[in-house]
Design a protein around this motif. Structure first.
Motif, PDB file in Angstrom:
ATOM      1  N   THR A  86      -9.479   9.330  40.241  1.00  0.00           N
ATOM      2  CA  THR A  86      -9.322   8.043  40.144  1.00  0.00           C
ATOM      3  C   THR A  86      -8.710   8.563  38.635  1.00  0.00           C
ATOM      4  OG1 THR A  86     -11.033   6.465  38.860  1.00  0.00           O
ATOM      5  CG2 THR A  86     -10.139   5.934  41.267  1.00  0.00           C
ATOM      6  N   VAL A  87      -7.357   7.895  38.329  1.00  0.00           N
ATOM      7  CA  VAL A  87      -7.519   8.463  36.456  1.00  0.00           C
ATOM      8  C   VAL A  87      -6.546   7.164  36.176  1.00  0.00           C
ATOM      9  CG1 VAL A  87      -5.788   9.557  34.428  1.00  0.00           C
ATOM     10  CG2 VAL A  87      -6.962  10.599  37.115  1.00  0.00           C
ATOM     11  N   GLU A  88      -6.821   5.955  35.178  1.00  0.00           N
ATOM     12  CA  GLU A  88      -6.040   5.570  34.502  1.00  0.00           C
ATOM     13  C   GLU A  88      -5.620   5.873  33.624  1.00  0.00           C
ATOM     14  OE1 GLU A  88      -6.703   0.785  32.226  1.00  0.00           O
ATOM     15  OE2 GLU A  88      -8.345   2.036  33.441  1.00  0.00           O
ATOM     16  N   PHE A  89      -4.378   5.338  33.690  1.00  0.00           N
ATOM     17  CA  PHE A  89      -2.779   6.016  32.644  1.00  0.00           C
ATOM     18  C   PHE A  89      -2.227   4.711  31.945  1.00  0.00           C
ATOM     19  CE2 PHE A  89      -1.016   7.042  36.323  1.00  0.00           C
ATOM     20  CZ  PHE A  89       0.136   6.901  36.201  1.00  0.00           C
ATOM     21  N   LYS A  90      -1.705   5.439  30.531  1.00  0.00           N
ATOM     22  CA  LYS A  90       0.119   4.400  30.460  1.00  0.00           C
ATOM     23  C   LYS A  90       0.619   5.626  30.215  1.00  0.00           C
ATOM     24  CE  LYS A  90      -2.434   0.801  28.247  1.00  0.00           C
ATOM     25  NZ  LYS A  90      -2.675  -0.097  26.689  1.00  0.00           N
ATOM     26  N   ALA A  91       2.320   5.311  31.223  1.00  0.00           N
ATOM     27  CA  ALA A  91       3.361   6.311  30.743  1.00  0.00           C
ATOM     28  C   ALA A  91       4.188   5.825  29.975  1.00  0.00           C
ATOM     29  CB  ALA A  91       3.960   6.833  31.981  1.00  0.00           C
ATOM     30  N   TYR A  92       4.426   6.231  28.739  1.00  0.00           N
ATOM     31  CA  TYR A  92       5.795   6.023  28.156  1.00  0.00           C
ATOM     32  C   TYR A  92       6.972   6.042  27.658  1.00  0.00           C
ATOM     33  CZ  TYR A  92       1.099   4.329  25.020  1.00  0.00           C
ATOM     34  OH  TYR A  92      -0.011   3.372  25.079  1.00  0.00           O
ATOM     35  N   TYR A  93       7.929   5.500  28.460  1.00  0.00           N
ATOM     36  CA  TYR A  93       9.416   5.735  28.403  1.00  0.00           C
ATOM     37  C   TYR A  93      10.227   4.935  28.266  1.00  0.00           C
ATOM     38  CZ  TYR A  93       9.287   2.472  32.835  1.00  0.00           C
ATOM     39  OH  TYR A  93       9.005   1.380  33.409  1.00  0.00           O
ATOM     40  N   LEU A  94      11.552   5.248  27.465  1.00  0.00           N
ATOM     41  CA  LEU A  94      12.860   4.193  27.675  1.00  0.00           C
ATOM     42  C   LEU A  94      13.713   4.423  28.590  1.00  0.00           C
ATOM     43  CD1 LEU A  94      13.886   6.143  24.070  1.00  0.00           C
ATOM     44  CD2 LEU A  94      12.528   3.877  24.519  1.00  0.00           C
ATOM     45  N   ASP A  95      13.954   3.665  29.233  1.00  0.00           N
ATOM     46  CA  ASP A  95      15.268   3.044  30.281  1.00  0.00           C
ATOM     47  C   ASP A  95      16.709   3.285  29.445  1.00  0.00           C
ATOM     48  OD1 ASP A  95      15.934   1.180  28.912  1.00  0.00           O
ATOM     49  OD2 ASP A  95      15.192   0.041  30.093  1.00  0.00           O
ATOM     50  N   SER A  96      17.601   3.308  31.131  1.00  0.00           N
ATOM     51  CA  SER A  96      18.684   4.028  30.435  1.00  0.00           C
ATOM     52  C   SER A  96      19.584   3.369  29.602  1.00  0.00           C
ATOM     53  CB  SER A  96      19.785   3.414  31.586  1.00  0.00           C
ATOM     54  OG  SER A  96      20.106   2.192  31.964  1.00  0.00           O
ATOM     55  N   ASN A  97      18.931   1.494  29.497  1.00  0.00           N
ATOM     56  CA  ASN A  97      18.999   1.164  28.458  1.00  0.00           C
ATOM     57  C   ASN A  97      18.613   1.248  26.606  1.00  0.00           C
ATOM     58  OD1 ASN A  97      21.224  -0.818  29.588  1.00  0.00           O
ATOM     59  ND2 ASN A  97      19.773  -1.501  30.272  1.00  0.00           N
ATOM     60  N   GLU A  98      17.260   2.282  26.849  1.00  0.00           N
ATOM     61  CA  GLU A  98      17.129   2.670  25.630  1.00  0.00           C
ATOM     62  C   GLU A  98      16.048   1.544  25.222  1.00  0.00           C
ATOM     63  OE1 GLU A  98      18.500   4.513  21.970  1.00  0.00           O
ATOM     64  OE2 GLU A  98      19.716   5.920  23.561  1.00  0.00           O
TER      65      GLU A  98
END
Length: 124
Positions: A86-98
């Motif tokens: 198992t892996v618990e993670f957070k992925a940070y991203y910007l959507d198309s509206n930033e």
């Protein structure tokens, strides 16, 4: 110097790229998860499909994976906890509206014939 997208502080060519290109198999569930994040960041939908467990592939179309990968700007990966499966993670991203988003997931992985696969995940 091109640091890996997975936030390992290693160069991409020495970290996730060999897995994505099929030159090596990820040795652990965490390595697979990191390489899958890098695959989203580099829009490698074929790799994402191939590393999804066969029992789950029908739930994840290549077109939808590619759409989500390309619609967002992947900023950072933070691994919170990892076990052998198992892996618990957070992925940070910007959507198309930033707009900033955090994808927080507890993922489950399975190994078959020495190859790791993503099975499923719970989202927070």
């Amino acid at each position: 110097m091109n640091l890996c997208y997975c936030n390992s502080q290693k160069q991409f060519k020495d970290c996730c790229e060999p897995y994505i290109k099929g030159q090596k198999n990820a040795p652990t569930a965490e390595a697979l998860m990191r390489s899958r994040y890098s695959a989203y960041a580099t829009h490698q939908a074929d790799y994402l499909v191939a590393t999804t467990h066969v029992s789950q592939r029908a739930l994840h179309s290549k077109a939808n994976i590619l759409l989500w990968a390309t619609a967002n700007q992947w900023q950072k990966l933070e691994v919170l906890n990892a076990t052998s499966t198992t892996v618990e993670f957070k992925a940070y991203y910007l959507d198309s509206n930033e707009k900033q988003h955090i994808h927080h997931e507890f993922s489950t992985f399975a190994q078959e014939d020495g190859i790791w696969y993503y099975v499923d995940g719970e989202y927070y």
